[in-house]
Design a protein around this motif. Structure first.
Motif, PDB file in Angstrom:
ATOM      1  N   PHE A   1       4.726 -55.991  59.023  1.00 47.18           N
ATOM      2  CA  PHE A   1       6.019 -56.618  59.300  1.00 47.18           C
ATOM      3  C   PHE A   1       6.682 -57.105  58.016  1.00 47.18           C
ATOM      4  CE2 PHE A   1       4.650 -57.221  63.818  1.00 47.18           C
ATOM      5  CZ  PHE A   1       5.697 -56.505  64.375  1.00 47.18           C
ATOM      6  N   ILE A   2       5.901 -57.668  57.110  1.00 48.78           N
ATOM      7  CA  ILE A   2       6.453 -58.113  55.827  1.00 48.78           C
ATOM      8  C   ILE A   2       6.964 -56.919  55.031  1.00 48.78           C
ATOM      9  CG2 ILE A   2       5.864 -59.156  53.602  1.00 48.78           C
ATOM     10  CD1 ILE A   2       3.936 -61.005  55.215  1.00 48.78           C
ATOM     11  N   GLY A   3       6.195 -55.834  55.007  1.00 47.86           N
ATOM     12  CA  GLY A   3       6.627 -54.619  54.315  1.00 47.86           C
ATOM     13  C   GLY A   3       7.891 -54.043  54.911  1.00 47.86           C
ATOM     14  N   MET A   4       7.984 -54.053  56.233  1.00 47.95           N
ATOM     15  CA  MET A   4       9.170 -53.551  56.914  1.00 47.95           C
ATOM     16  C   MET A   4      10.385 -54.407  56.556  1.00 47.95           C
ATOM     17  SD  MET A   4       9.914 -53.260  61.000  1.00 47.95           S
ATOM     18  CE  MET A   4       9.658 -55.015  61.180  1.00 47.95           C
ATOM     19  N   ALA A   5      10.221 -55.723  56.557  1.00 50.36           N
ATOM     20  CA  ALA A   5      11.323 -56.621  56.218  1.00 50.36           C
ATOM     21  C   ALA A   5      11.786 -56.398  54.777  1.00 50.36           C
ATOM     22  CB  ALA A   5      10.905 -58.069  56.428  1.00 50.36           C
ATOM     23  N   LEU A   6      10.844 -56.258  53.851  1.00 50.08           N
ATOM     24  CA  LEU A   6      11.203 -56.007  52.456  1.00 50.08           C
ATOM     25  C   LEU A   6      11.927 -54.675  52.303  1.00 50.08           C
ATOM     26  CD1 LEU A   6       8.021 -57.272  50.592  1.00 50.08           C
ATOM     27  CD2 LEU A   6      10.290 -58.316  50.619  1.00 50.08           C
ATOM     28  N   PHE A   7      11.487 -53.663  53.020  1.00 50.30           N
ATOM     29  CA  PHE A   7      12.125 -52.349  52.974  1.00 50.30           C
ATOM     30  C   PHE A   7      13.572 -52.437  53.466  1.00 50.30           C
ATOM     31  CE2 PHE A   7      13.009 -48.177  54.960  1.00 50.30           C
ATOM     32  CZ  PHE A   7      12.930 -47.389  53.826  1.00 50.30           C
ATOM     33  N   ILE A   8      13.801 -53.149  54.558  1.00 55.22           N
ATOM     34  CA  ILE A   8      15.144 -53.303  55.100  1.00 55.22           C
ATOM     35  C   ILE A   8      16.033 -54.086  54.134  1.00 55.22           C
ATOM     36  CG2 ILE A   8      16.486 -54.415  56.937  1.00 55.22           C
ATOM     37  CD1 ILE A   8      14.177 -53.631  58.847  1.00 55.22           C
ATOM     38  N   ILE A   9      15.492 -55.133  53.533  1.00 57.79           N
ATOM     39  CA  ILE A   9      16.262 -55.930  52.573  1.00 57.79           C
ATOM     40  C   ILE A   9      16.653 -55.083  51.365  1.00 57.79           C
ATOM     41  CG2 ILE A   9      16.088 -57.846  50.921  1.00 57.79           C
ATOM     42  CD1 ILE A   9      14.430 -59.314  53.111  1.00 57.79           C
ATOM     43  N   VAL A  10      15.726 -54.287  50.855  1.00 57.59           N
ATOM     44  CA  VAL A  10      16.028 -53.416  49.715  1.00 57.59           C
ATOM     45  C   VAL A  10      17.114 -52.411  50.097  1.00 57.59           C
ATOM     46  CG1 VAL A  10      15.089 -51.576  48.240  1.00 57.59           C
ATOM     47  CG2 VAL A  10      13.820 -53.710  48.554  1.00 57.59           C
ATOM     48  N   LEU A  11      17.020 -51.825  51.288  1.00 59.67           N
ATOM     49  CA  LEU A  11      18.050 -50.886  51.731  1.00 59.67           C
ATOM     50  C   LEU A  11      19.418 -51.558  51.829  1.00 59.67           C
ATOM     51  CD1 LEU A  11      16.335 -48.723  54.487  1.00 59.67           C
ATOM     52  CD2 LEU A  11      17.035 -48.036  52.204  1.00 59.67           C
TER      53      LEU A  11
END
Length: 68
Positions: free
Chosen positions: A49-59
């Motif tokens: 979930f943390i990785g997914m959130a970071l990925f979305i923020i970077v996008l």
């Protein structure tokens, strides 16, 4: 073939991050997959979930830089 006397290292924080990172790409070695038994499933889910959130923020940041 797995040696019976060879100890498998216990999962650590960086090993957990490595597992989640490569899982996002769908690229894993069979030996790594077999050693995932040592990882805590709740930690893997939280890291996912943390990785997914970071990925979305970077996008979102990249899109804002390109568009605006």
């Amino acid at each position: 073939m797995v040696e019976a006397n060879k100890p498998v290292p216990k999962g650590g924080f960086f090993r957990l991050l490595k597992t989640v990172f490569w899982s996002f790409f769908g690229v894993r070695r069979r030996s790594d997959f077999e050693n995932d038994v040592k990882l805590n499933p709740l930690h893997v889910i939280a890291a996912g979930f943390i990785g997914m959130a970071l990925f979305i923020i970077v996008l979102l940041v990249v899109v804002r830089l390109v568009v605006g």
